[in-house]
Write an enzyme that holds these catalytic residues in place. Sequence first.
Site, mmCIF file in Angstrom:
data_model
loop_
_atom_site.group_PDB
_atom_site.id
_atom_site.type_symbol
_atom_site.label_atom_id
_atom_site.label_comp_id
_atom_site.label_asym_id
_atom_site.label_seq_id
_atom_site.Cartn_x
_atom_site.Cartn_y
_atom_site.Cartn_z
ATOM 1 N N TYR A 6 13.843 -2.771 64.570
ATOM 2 C CA TYR A 6 14.157 -1.500 63.908
ATOM 3 C C TYR A 6 15.581 -1.476 63.352
ATOM 4 C CZ TYR A 6 15.464 0.023 68.771
ATOM 5 O OH TYR A 6 15.983 0.135 70.034
ATOM 6 N N LYS A 44 21.882 -0.620 66.031
ATOM 7 C CA LYS A 44 21.433 -2.009 65.844
ATOM 8 C C LYS A 44 21.519 -2.407 64.373
ATOM 9 C CE LYS A 44 19.963 -3.009 70.162
ATOM 10 N NZ LYS A 44 20.690 -3.929 71.035
HETATM 11 C C1 HXC Z 1 17.886 12.595 76.642
HETATM 12 C C2 HXC Z 1 19.732 11.576 77.567
HETATM 13 C C3 HXC Z 1 18.894 10.683 78.301
HETATM 14 C C4 HXC Z 1 17.476 10.817 78.134
HETATM 15 C C5 HXC Z 1 20.965 10.207 78.733
HETATM 16 N N1 HXC Z 1 20.985 11.225 77.881
HETATM 17 N N2 HXC Z 1 19.707 9.839 79.014
HETATM 18 N N3 HXC Z 1 19.228 12.515 76.752
HETATM 19 N N4 HXC Z 1 17.030 11.765 77.286
HETATM 20 N N5 HXC Z 1 16.626 10.015 78.780
HETATM 21 C C6 HXC Z 1 22.169 11.929 77.388
HETATM 22 C C7 HXC Z 1 22.826 12.694 78.510
HETATM 23 O O1 HXC Z 1 22.188 13.949 78.717
HETATM 24 C C8 HXC Z 1 24.254 12.848 78.009
HETATM 25 O O2 HXC Z 1 24.359 13.857 77.044
HETATM 26 C C9 HXC Z 1 24.472 11.530 77.261
HETATM 27 O O3 HXC Z 1 23.168 11.014 76.958
HETATM 28 C C10 HXC Z 1 25.222 10.525 78.095
HETATM 29 O O4 HXC Z 1 24.517 10.338 79.313
HETATM 30 P P1 HXC Z 1 25.206 9.642 80.577
HETATM 31 O O5 HXC Z 1 24.154 9.365 81.560
HETATM 32 O O6 HXC Z 1 26.392 10.432 80.996
HETATM 33 O O7 HXC Z 1 25.776 8.341 79.898
HETATM 34 P P2 HXC Z 1 26.104 6.965 80.514
HETATM 35 O O8 HXC Z 1 26.240 6.991 81.985
HETATM 36 O O9 HXC Z 1 27.223 6.480 79.726
HETATM 37 O O10 HXC Z 1 24.772 6.111 80.189
HETATM 38 C C11 HXC Z 1 24.509 5.581 78.925
HETATM 39 C C12 HXC Z 1 23.004 5.591 78.656
HETATM 40 C C13 HXC Z 1 22.241 4.979 79.828
HETATM 41 C C14 HXC Z 1 22.755 4.834 77.375
HETATM 42 C C15 HXC Z 1 22.577 7.029 78.460
HETATM 43 O O11 HXC Z 1 20.854 5.087 79.623
HETATM 44 C C16 HXC Z 1 22.621 3.555 80.072
HETATM 45 O O12 HXC Z 1 23.701 3.269 80.554
HETATM 46 N N6 HXC Z 1 21.763 2.601 79.787
HETATM 47 C C17 HXC Z 1 22.059 1.176 79.967
HETATM 48 C C18 HXC Z 1 20.840 0.364 80.134
HETATM 49 C C19 HXC Z 1 19.821 0.512 79.047
HETATM 50 O O13 HXC Z 1 19.624 1.602 78.497
HETATM 51 N N7 HXC Z 1 19.126 -0.560 78.749
HETATM 52 C C20 HXC Z 1 18.020 -0.528 77.781
HETATM 53 C C21 HXC Z 1 18.422 -1.110 76.525
HETATM 54 S S1 HXC Z 1 17.013 -1.346 75.508
HETATM 55 P P3 HXC Z 1 24.835 15.370 77.387
HETATM 56 O O14 HXC Z 1 24.815 16.041 76.070
HETATM 57 O O15 HXC Z 1 23.832 15.917 78.342
HETATM 58 O O16 HXC Z 1 26.209 15.255 77.990
HETATM 59 C C22 HXC Z 1 17.502 -1.562 73.959
HETATM 60 C C23 HXC Z 1 16.546 -2.026 72.876
HETATM 61 C C24 HXC Z 1 15.110 -1.915 73.168
HETATM 62 O O17 HXC Z 1 18.602 -1.346 73.668
HETATM 63 C C25 HXC Z 1 14.277 -2.450 72.053
HETATM 64 C C26 HXC Z 1 12.795 -2.426 72.359
HETATM 65 C C27 HXC Z 1 11.936 -3.018 71.269
#
Ligand code: HXC
Length: 255
Positions: free
Chosen positions: A143, A158
Amino acid sequence: MKNKTVIVTGSSSGMGKYMAEKFAMEGANVVITGRKEDKLNAVKEELMLKATGDIFSIPMDVRKPEDVERMVEQTVAKFGSIDHLVNNAAGNFISRAEDLSINGWNSVIDIVLNGTFYCSREVGKYWIENDKKGTILNMVATYAWNAGAGVIHSSAAKAGVLNMTRTLAVEWGARYGIRVNAIAPGPIERTGGAEKLFESEKAAKRTINSVPLQRLGKPEEIAELAYFLLSDKAAYINGEVVTMDGGQWLNKFPF
Ligand code: HXC
């Protein structure tokens, strides 16, 4: 890869961990990074059992430029050099564009787009200052050039990383012989992406049905491709994105 030093960001789980494992088994000194020190230490112990090179873990957040600077300093202090950088750290969650908060948008853009630039810039500067020809590998997604409905933050980030891949491949390739490439994985089992994006049985089934080869990819397959792209066998590949998705993105009509 014997005696080469590779940094893999976001390597305490998923694809990053499998890539780190592959490089370590091929004799590289591997730097694993992630935000959680305990998770990193556990992965380090696990990888050490199979590694023929050394493993060094650095707790850090790619969103913090000072952490990225420290990552480069510590790597050079430990292994004396850096040969390859894999920008794998990512963040993602499913959200409709209209429901996505500004903070949610910024979090993903910060990890994926800014984090990739901070790491590339810092490692690139090290190579340029020390007259070294390194290689960068960025992890994108199909994407990046297609639509990412439901993940607009990740999709836009991305797309930026893919452009960064091509831009740096030209800018640094011409001046310094630094190669920059990308992999666009499709749905890959045992990864954070699969856990988050295909968590219900229905979503998983729909995903598998969208793939012409009718299965998820394996992280080991991505690791093999990453190994090839970093190696000298790929010495004339620069600015390229290699898709490994079982043909998923070409398939307009899921079975
Ligand atoms: C809606 C969400 C949410 C969800 C977080 N937020 N998760 N909103 N639905 N499921 C919002 C929160 O409410 C907050 O906004 C803001 O995002 C930041 O959230 P935090 O948890 O405080 O952030 P942080 O601790 O920095 O975490 C970052 C993250 C988290 C991206 C949100 O998921 C993370 O760290 N992920 C790392 C691992 C990961 O995601 N791996 C997968 C990658 S897959 P507000 O407004 O409430 O303050 C990929 C490609 C896949 O990249 C391709 C497939 C084909």
